[in-house]
Scaffold this motif. Structure first.
Motif, PDB file in Angstrom:
ATOM      1  N   SER A   8       0.810  -0.865   0.020  1.00 50.98           N
ATOM      2  CA  SER A   8      -0.090   0.192  -0.053  1.00 50.98           C
ATOM      3  C   SER A   8       0.357   1.374  -0.044  1.00 50.98           C
ATOM      4  O   SER A   8       1.712   1.322   0.827  1.00 50.98           O
ATOM      5  CB  SER A   8      -0.948  -0.001   0.925  1.00 50.98           C
ATOM      6  N   PRO A   9       0.590   2.392  -0.469  1.00 54.00           N
ATOM      7  CA  PRO A   9       1.098   3.066  -1.085  1.00 54.00           C
ATOM      8  C   PRO A   9       0.782   4.195   0.296  1.00 54.00           C
ATOM      9  O   PRO A   9       1.694   5.338   0.538  1.00 54.00           O
ATOM     10  CB  PRO A   9       1.535   4.134  -2.390  1.00 54.00           C
ATOM     11  N   TRP A  10      -0.073   4.306   1.210  1.00 50.47           N
ATOM     12  CA  TRP A  10      -0.868   5.199   1.846  1.00 50.47           C
ATOM     13  C   TRP A  10       0.393   5.477   3.100  1.00 50.47           C
ATOM     14  O   TRP A  10       0.662   6.799   3.561  1.00 50.47           O
ATOM     15  CB  TRP A  10      -1.983   4.935   2.003  1.00 50.47           C
ATOM     16  N   VAL A  15       3.779   9.773   5.728  1.00 53.07           N
ATOM     17  CA  VAL A  15       4.912  10.283   5.943  1.00 53.07           C
ATOM     18  C   VAL A  15       5.289  11.672   5.187  1.00 53.07           C
ATOM     19  O   VAL A  15       5.835  12.640   5.604  1.00 53.07           O
ATOM     20  CB  VAL A  15       6.407   9.406   5.775  1.00 53.07           C
ATOM     21  N   GLY A  16       4.730  12.105   4.930  1.00 51.24           N
ATOM     22  CA  GLY A  16       5.124  12.576   3.843  1.00 51.24           C
ATOM     23  C   GLY A  16       4.831  13.767   3.973  1.00 51.24           C
ATOM     24  O   GLY A  16       5.064  15.105   3.961  1.00 51.24           O
ATOM     25  N   LEU A  17       3.375  13.889   3.940  1.00 58.28           N
ATOM     26  CA  LEU A  17       2.077  14.721   4.424  1.00 58.28           C
ATOM     27  C   LEU A  17       3.031  15.106   5.635  1.00 58.28           C
ATOM     28  O   LEU A  17       3.025  16.939   6.409  1.00 58.28           O
ATOM     29  CB  LEU A  17       0.903  14.316   4.371  1.00 58.28           C
ATOM     30  N   VAL A  18       3.275  14.608   6.484  1.00 53.87           N
ATOM     31  CA  VAL A  18       4.498  15.146   8.316  1.00 53.87           C
ATOM     32  C   VAL A  18       4.777  16.212   8.239  1.00 53.87           C
ATOM     33  O   VAL A  18       4.931  17.078   8.642  1.00 53.87           O
ATOM     34  CB  VAL A  18       4.526  13.658   8.913  1.00 53.87           C
ATOM     35  N   ILE A  42       6.974   8.203  11.788  1.00 57.52           N
ATOM     36  CA  ILE A  42       6.928   6.659  12.202  1.00 57.52           C
ATOM     37  C   ILE A  42       5.549   6.212  12.509  1.00 57.52           C
ATOM     38  O   ILE A  42       5.348   5.074  12.807  1.00 57.52           O
ATOM     39  CB  ILE A  42       7.943   6.483  13.020  1.00 57.52           C
ATOM     40  N   ALA A  43       5.384   7.101  13.884  1.00 56.66           N
ATOM     41  CA  ALA A  43       3.874   7.099  13.848  1.00 56.66           C
ATOM     42  C   ALA A  43       2.759   6.466  13.282  1.00 56.66           C
ATOM     43  O   ALA A  43       1.713   6.260  12.939  1.00 56.66           O
ATOM     44  CB  ALA A  43       3.635   8.167  14.932  1.00 56.66           C
ATOM     45  N   ALA A  44       2.897   8.278  12.416  1.00 55.31           N
ATOM     46  CA  ALA A  44       2.057   7.796  10.756  1.00 55.31           C
ATOM     47  C   ALA A  44       1.895   7.125  10.276  1.00 55.31           C
ATOM     48  O   ALA A  44       0.852   6.443   9.805  1.00 55.31           O
ATOM     49  CB  ALA A  44       2.171   9.422  10.447  1.00 55.31           C
ATOM     50  N   LYS A  49      -0.395   2.265   8.039  1.00 57.96           N
ATOM     51  CA  LYS A  49      -0.276   1.127   7.345  1.00 57.96           C
ATOM     52  C   LYS A  49      -1.254  -0.377   8.359  1.00 57.96           C
ATOM     53  O   LYS A  49      -1.173  -1.224   7.602  1.00 57.96           O
ATOM     54  CB  LYS A  49       0.984   0.314   7.710  1.00 57.96           C
ATOM     55  N   LYS A  50      -1.460   0.299   9.202  1.00 60.01           N
ATOM     56  CA  LYS A  50      -2.812  -0.735  10.026  1.00 60.01           C
ATOM     57  C   LYS A  50      -3.851  -0.051   9.386  1.00 60.01           C
ATOM     58  O   LYS A  50      -4.448  -1.426   9.124  1.00 60.01           O
ATOM     59  CB  LYS A  50      -2.873  -0.763  11.230  1.00 60.01           C
TER      60      LYS A  50
END
Length: 220
Positions: A8-10, A15-18, A42-44, A49-50
């Motif tokens: 999944s690319p999301w 990460v890019g958005l953060v 990392i949190a995002a 991913k979940k």
């Protein structure tokens, strides 16, 4: 069965958005700022991913390529390979050459060539009978037809081109006849055997009194 995992690319987008938000709206010039951005990244990543896990697809294994047919004899396999190449080239030349007479001759030679080789595959002991046909007559015929095709495609008239094409056209009559004779020669033994059988049967019928008047007259 093969398993393909599509990631999944999301999480990467998260990460890019953060980092984009930090760059546009929050300070990003001290070490603590970079550490905070890294921690949020990392949190995002883990959260998204979940929420958007990788997908696994199951696809059937590709079917194995069929093994080429074999006769069990390397010589016959090579003969069949030569046949296929020759017939393919004849077919190509026939499509390219527009002269109706040459085209008809190629059709005829293609059919006779297929019959010659089919007969030898069925009767491998006759392979020596067509060595010269395979090694000289057939490839030389293809060479002449290729020369004819190239000169015809030149689209011009001249002493060399016209003269050579005329010679090839005349030669093809002889070549077609030679192909026929090569096929006929393969039946020589069989014709002799049949002739012998006929003679023996005629004599037996005559001795037994079973022959017709015409057959008795011939024997007398």
């Amino acid at each position: 069965m093969a398993h393909i995992v599509k990631k999944s690319p999301w999480p990467v987008y998260a990460v890019g958005l953060v980092w984009l938000v930090f760059g546009l709206f929050l300070p990003l010039y001290k070490l603590i700022h970079f550490l905070a951005a890294a921690g949020l990244s990392i949190a995002a990543y883990l959260v998204v991913k979940k929420l958007c896990p990788d997908k696994t697809f199951t696809v059937p294994d590709p079917e194995p390529e069929p093994e080429p047919a074999t006769t069990g004899s390397p010589e016959l396999d090579e003969l069949i390979r030569q046949r296929d190449l020759a017939l393919s080239e004849m077919h190509r030349l026939n499509d390219s050459i527009e002269d109706p007479k040459i085209s008809a001759q190629i059709d005829h030679m293609e059919a006779v060539t297929a019959k010659i080789i089919a007969h030898v595959v069925e009767h491998p002991r006759k392979l020596p009978q067509i060595r010269k046909f395979l090694n000289y007559y057939l490839p030389t015929t293809l060479k002449l037809l290729n020369a004819y095709d190239r000169m015809d495609a030149a689209g011009i008239s001249g002493a060399n081109i016209d003269g050579t094409m005329g010679k090839i056209e005349t030669m093809m009559d002889t070549v077609a006849t030679a192909f026929d004779r090569q096929l006929d020669a393969l039946f020589g033994d069989e014709a002799l055997d049949i002739s012998t059988d006929i003679t023996v049967m005629e004599n037996m019928l005559a001795r037994e009194g079973l022959a017709g008047e015409s057959l008795r007259a011939e024997q007398q």
